[in-house]
Design a protein around this motif. Structure first.
Motif, PDB file in Angstrom:
ATOM      1  N   ASP A   1      -4.715  -1.405  -8.236  1.00 11.62           N
ATOM      2  CA  ASP A   1      -3.912  -0.573  -9.117  1.00 11.62           C
ATOM      3  C   ASP A   1      -2.431  -0.806  -8.825  1.00 11.62           C
ATOM      4  O   ASP A   1      -2.067  -1.621  -7.974  1.00 11.62           O
ATOM      5  N   ALA A   2      -1.585  -0.072  -9.517  1.00 15.72           N
ATOM      6  CA  ALA A   2      -0.137  -0.240  -9.350  1.00 15.72           C
ATOM      7  C   ALA A   2       0.300   0.112  -7.929  1.00 15.72           C
ATOM      8  O   ALA A   2       1.213  -0.510  -7.389  1.00 15.72           O
ATOM      9  N   GLU A   3      -0.366   1.071  -7.297  1.00 11.01           N
ATOM     10  CA  GLU A   3      -0.001   1.456  -5.931  1.00 11.01           C
ATOM     11  C   GLU A   3      -0.290   0.302  -4.961  1.00 11.01           C
ATOM     12  O   GLU A   3       0.502   0.022  -4.070  1.00 11.01           O
ATOM     13  N   LEU A   4      -1.407  -0.357  -5.143  1.00 14.38           N
ATOM     14  CA  LEU A   4      -1.754  -1.494  -4.295  1.00 14.38           C
ATOM     15  C   LEU A   4      -0.725  -2.610  -4.456  1.00 14.38           C
ATOM     16  O   LEU A   4      -0.280  -3.203  -3.469  1.00 14.38           O
ATOM     17  N   LYS A   5      -0.325  -2.871  -5.674  1.00 14.15           N
ATOM     18  CA  LYS A   5       0.683  -3.912  -5.934  1.00 14.15           C
ATOM     19  C   LYS A   5       1.993  -3.563  -5.238  1.00 14.15           C
ATOM     20  O   LYS A   5       2.616  -4.421  -4.610  1.00 14.15           O
ATOM     21  N   ALA A   6       2.405  -2.318  -5.302  1.00 12.97           N
ATOM     22  CA  ALA A   6       3.651  -1.890  -4.658  1.00 12.97           C
ATOM     23  C   ALA A   6       3.558  -2.030  -3.135  1.00 12.97           C
ATOM     24  O   ALA A   6       4.505  -2.476  -2.482  1.00 12.97           O
ATOM     25  N   ARG A   7       2.393  -1.665  -2.558  1.00 15.13           N
ATOM     26  CA  ARG A   7       2.215  -1.803  -1.109  1.00 15.13           C
ATOM     27  C   ARG A   7       2.225  -3.266  -0.686  1.00 15.13           C
ATOM     28  O   ARG A   7       2.798  -3.618   0.340  1.00 15.13           O
ATOM     29  N   LEU A   8       1.611  -4.126  -1.492  1.00 16.91           N
ATOM     30  CA  LEU A   8       1.607  -5.563  -1.194  1.00 16.91           C
ATOM     31  C   LEU A   8       3.028  -6.123  -1.238  1.00 16.91           C
ATOM     32  O   LEU A   8       3.459  -6.837  -0.332  1.00 16.91           O
ATOM     33  N   GLU A   9       3.772  -5.793  -2.271  1.00 19.25           N
ATOM     34  CA  GLU A   9       5.157  -6.274  -2.373  1.00 19.25           C
ATOM     35  C   GLU A   9       5.990  -5.775  -1.199  1.00 19.25           C
ATOM     36  O   GLU A   9       6.795  -6.516  -0.637  1.00 19.25           O
ATOM     37  N   SER A  10       5.784  -4.539  -0.793  1.00 19.78           N
ATOM     38  CA  SER A  10       6.515  -3.985   0.342  1.00 19.78           C
ATOM     39  C   SER A  10       6.150  -4.716   1.628  1.00 19.78           C
ATOM     40  O   SER A  10       7.019  -5.054   2.435  1.00 19.78           O
ATOM     41  N   GLN A  11       4.878  -4.963   1.845  1.00 20.51           N
ATOM     42  CA  GLN A  11       4.422  -5.642   3.060  1.00 20.51           C
ATOM     43  C   GLN A  11       4.902  -7.093   3.108  1.00 20.51           C
ATOM     44  O   GLN A  11       5.268  -7.593   4.168  1.00 20.51           O
ATOM     45  N   LEU A  12       4.927  -7.772   1.983  1.00 21.82           N
ATOM     46  CA  LEU A  12       5.332  -9.187   1.961  1.00 21.82           C
ATOM     47  C   LEU A  12       6.809  -9.370   2.306  1.00 21.82           C
ATOM     48  O   LEU A  12       7.218 -10.475   2.684  1.00 21.82           O
ATOM     49  N   ARG A  13       7.603  -8.318   2.226  1.00 23.93           N
ATOM     50  CA  ARG A  13       9.010  -8.409   2.644  1.00 23.93           C
ATOM     51  C   ARG A  13       9.136  -8.670   4.146  1.00 23.93           C
ATOM     52  O   ARG A  13      10.180  -9.100   4.616  1.00 23.93           O
ATOM     53  N   ASN A  14       8.070  -8.397   4.887  1.00 25.16           N
ATOM     54  CA  ASN A  14       8.062  -8.624   6.335  1.00 25.16           C
ATOM     55  C   ASN A  14       7.601 -10.032   6.708  1.00 25.16           C
ATOM     56  O   ASN A  14       7.448 -10.331   7.881  1.00 25.16           O
ATOM     57  N   PHE A  15       7.347 -10.871   5.720  1.00 23.94           N
ATOM     58  CA  PHE A  15       6.831 -12.211   5.974  1.00 23.94           C
ATOM     59  C   PHE A  15       7.846 -13.271   5.579  1.00 23.94           C
ATOM     60  O   PHE A  15       8.450 -13.196   4.511  1.00 23.94           O
ATOM     61  N   THR A  16       8.005 -14.256   6.455  1.00 30.65           N
ATOM     62  CA  THR A  16       8.817 -15.430   6.144  1.00 30.65           C
ATOM     63  C   THR A  16       7.925 -16.527   5.600  1.00 30.65           C
ATOM     64  O   THR A  16       8.346 -17.322   4.764  1.00 30.65           O
ATOM     65  N   THR A  17       6.686 -16.588   6.095  1.00 31.04           N
ATOM     66  CA  THR A  17       5.748 -17.641   5.718  1.00 31.04           C
ATOM     67  C   THR A  17       4.407 -17.035   5.326  1.00 31.04           C
ATOM     68  O   THR A  17       4.112 -15.884   5.671  1.00 31.04           O
ATOM     69  N   LEU A  18       3.600 -17.819   4.641  1.00 33.80           N
ATOM     70  CA  LEU A  18       2.202 -17.477   4.389  1.00 33.80           C
ATOM     71  C   LEU A  18       1.370 -18.709   4.725  1.00 33.80           C
ATOM     72  O   LEU A  18       1.697 -19.822   4.287  1.00 33.80           O
ATOM     73  N   THR A  19       0.304 -18.506   5.496  1.00 34.87           N
ATOM     74  CA  THR A  19      -0.587 -19.593   5.896  1.00 34.87           C
ATOM     75  C   THR A  19      -1.942 -19.351   5.256  1.00 34.87           C
ATOM     76  O   THR A  19      -2.467 -18.231   5.294  1.00 34.87           O
ATOM     77  N   LYS A  20      -2.519 -20.414   4.686  1.00 38.06           N
ATOM     78  CA  LYS A  20      -3.831 -20.320   4.063  1.00 38.06           C
ATOM     79  C   LYS A  20      -4.847 -19.788   5.077  1.00 38.06           C
ATOM     80  O   LYS A  20      -4.844 -20.188   6.230  1.00 38.06           O
ATOM     81  N   HIS A  21      -5.696 -18.879   4.632  1.00 41.17           N
ATOM     82  CA  HIS A  21      -6.764 -18.234   5.400  1.00 41.17           C
ATOM     83  C   HIS A  21      -6.274 -17.149   6.356  1.00 41.17           C
ATOM     84  O   HIS A  21      -7.074 -16.568   7.073  1.00 41.17           O
ATOM     85  N   ALA A  22      -4.978 -16.871   6.382  1.00 40.52           N
ATOM     86  CA  ALA A  22      -4.478 -15.779   7.220  1.00 40.52           C
ATOM     87  C   ALA A  22      -4.902 -14.449   6.606  1.00 40.52           C
ATOM     88  O   ALA A  22      -5.066 -14.341   5.389  1.00 40.52           O
ATOM     89  N   ARG A  23      -5.058 -13.447   7.454  1.00 44.86           N
ATOM     90  CA  ARG A  23      -5.379 -12.103   6.987  1.00 44.86           C
ATOM     91  C   ARG A  23      -4.149 -11.232   7.152  1.00 44.86           C
ATOM     92  O   ARG A  23      -3.490 -11.276   8.181  1.00 44.86           O
ATOM     93  N   ILE A  24      -3.862 -10.444   6.129  1.00 41.48           N
ATOM     94  CA  ILE A  24      -2.695  -9.562   6.126  1.00 41.48           C
ATOM     95  C   ILE A  24      -3.181  -8.124   6.012  1.00 41.48           C
ATOM     96  O   ILE A  24      -3.973  -7.801   5.121  1.00 41.48           O
ATOM     97  N   PHE A  25      -2.694  -7.269   6.904  1.00 42.21           N
ATOM     98  CA  PHE A  25      -3.042  -5.853   6.856  1.00 42.21           C
ATOM     99  C   PHE A  25      -2.149  -5.157   5.843  1.00 42.21           C
ATOM    100  O   PHE A  25      -0.936  -5.337   5.832  1.00 42.21           O
ATOM    101  N   LEU A  26      -2.756  -4.388   5.006  1.00 42.87           N
ATOM    102  CA  LEU A  26      -2.048  -3.643   3.981  1.00 42.87           C
ATOM    103  C   LEU A  26      -2.271  -2.155   4.261  1.00 42.87           C
ATOM    104  O   LEU A  26      -3.339  -1.624   3.975  1.00 42.87           O
ATOM    105  N   PRO A  27      -1.281  -1.495   4.880  1.00 38.16           N
ATOM    106  CA  PRO A  27      -1.471  -0.092   5.242  1.00 38.16           C
ATOM    107  C   PRO A  27      -1.852   0.745   4.022  1.00 38.16           C
ATOM    108  O   PRO A  27      -1.424   0.431   2.921  1.00 38.16           O
ATOM    109  N   PRO A  28      -2.648   1.764   4.180  1.00 33.12           N
ATOM    110  CA  PRO A  28      -3.117   2.296   5.448  1.00 33.12           C
ATOM    111  C   PRO A  28      -4.438   1.703   5.937  1.00 33.12           C
ATOM    112  O   PRO A  28      -4.768   1.832   7.099  1.00 33.12           O
TER     113      PRO A  28
END
Length: 191
Positions: free
Chosen positions: A148-175
């Motif tokens: 939903d829109a809330e999930l998209k907003a949380r993902l965008e917020s969390q991705l601001r903490n990333f400089t890189t993305l590696t294939k197969h990495a797992r990202i925690f999306l609070p909560p």
């Protein structure tokens, strides 16, 4: 374990091909590469690590660096059975938060340590890499929750903490959700 090189900050462990006084043809320095002891920090979010100040001095003495600075972290445990099956030659990419760690040490987000199957004090080789800018990324949500829109907003917020993305990495999306980086283009890692 062998010691390679010495800085004014004390001993620095380097693979044999990464000494400060080595010079390649044309006066170029060899690629930036350090073997460090990794320690997890749960307060670090995203993919940014804390490197020693001596690494900053080494990096700033080089020409042609691309910003943001991106690094490959490679863990090759001596005892794969003890470290877990996913750790056999685990590689991830990271940005740098700051250069304040003690010499010989790199502080790594705890989630990255877990993902790579590392324990505090394990050796990791940190190498400067140039990663291409990402043009595509595909995530896999590891739960049955509705997107939903809330999930998209949380993902965008969390991705601001990333400089890189590696294939197969797992990202925690609070909560309480995890995402897997299913695909990135171009290559297997992007900035």
């Amino acid at each position: 374990m062998q010691q390679f090189g010495r800085s004014r900050f004390g001993d620095m462990r380097r693979p044999p091909h990464g000494r400060d006084d080595d010079v390649l043809p044309g006066g170029r320095k060899p690629p930036f590469r350090l073997a460090l002891r990794a320690f997890g920090r749960p307060d670090l979010t995203g993919d940014r690590v804390v490197l020693p100040s001596s690494a900053f001095e080494d990096l700033t003495s080089r020409e042609g660096l691309a910003y943001p600075l991106c690094f490959e972290l490679r863990h090759s445990p001596s005892n794969v059975a003890a470290s877990g099956p996913q750790s056999a030659g685990s590689t991830m990419h990271a940005g740098v938060l700051e250069f304040t760690a003690d010499d010989g040490v790199v502080w790594v987000p705890s989630w990255m340590m877990n993902h790579m199957g590392m324990a505090d004090g394990d050796e990791v080789v940190v190498r400067y890499v140039r990663l291409p800018p990402g043009v595509y990324v595909k995530f896999l949500l590891e739960s049955d929750k509705i997107v939903d829109a809330e999930l998209k907003a949380r993902l965008e917020s969390q991705l601001r903490n990333f400089t890189t993305l590696t294939k197969h990495a797992r990202i925690f999306l609070p909560p309480d959700q995890w995402l897997t980086v299913e695909e990135v283009k171009p290559g297997d890692a992007i900035r």
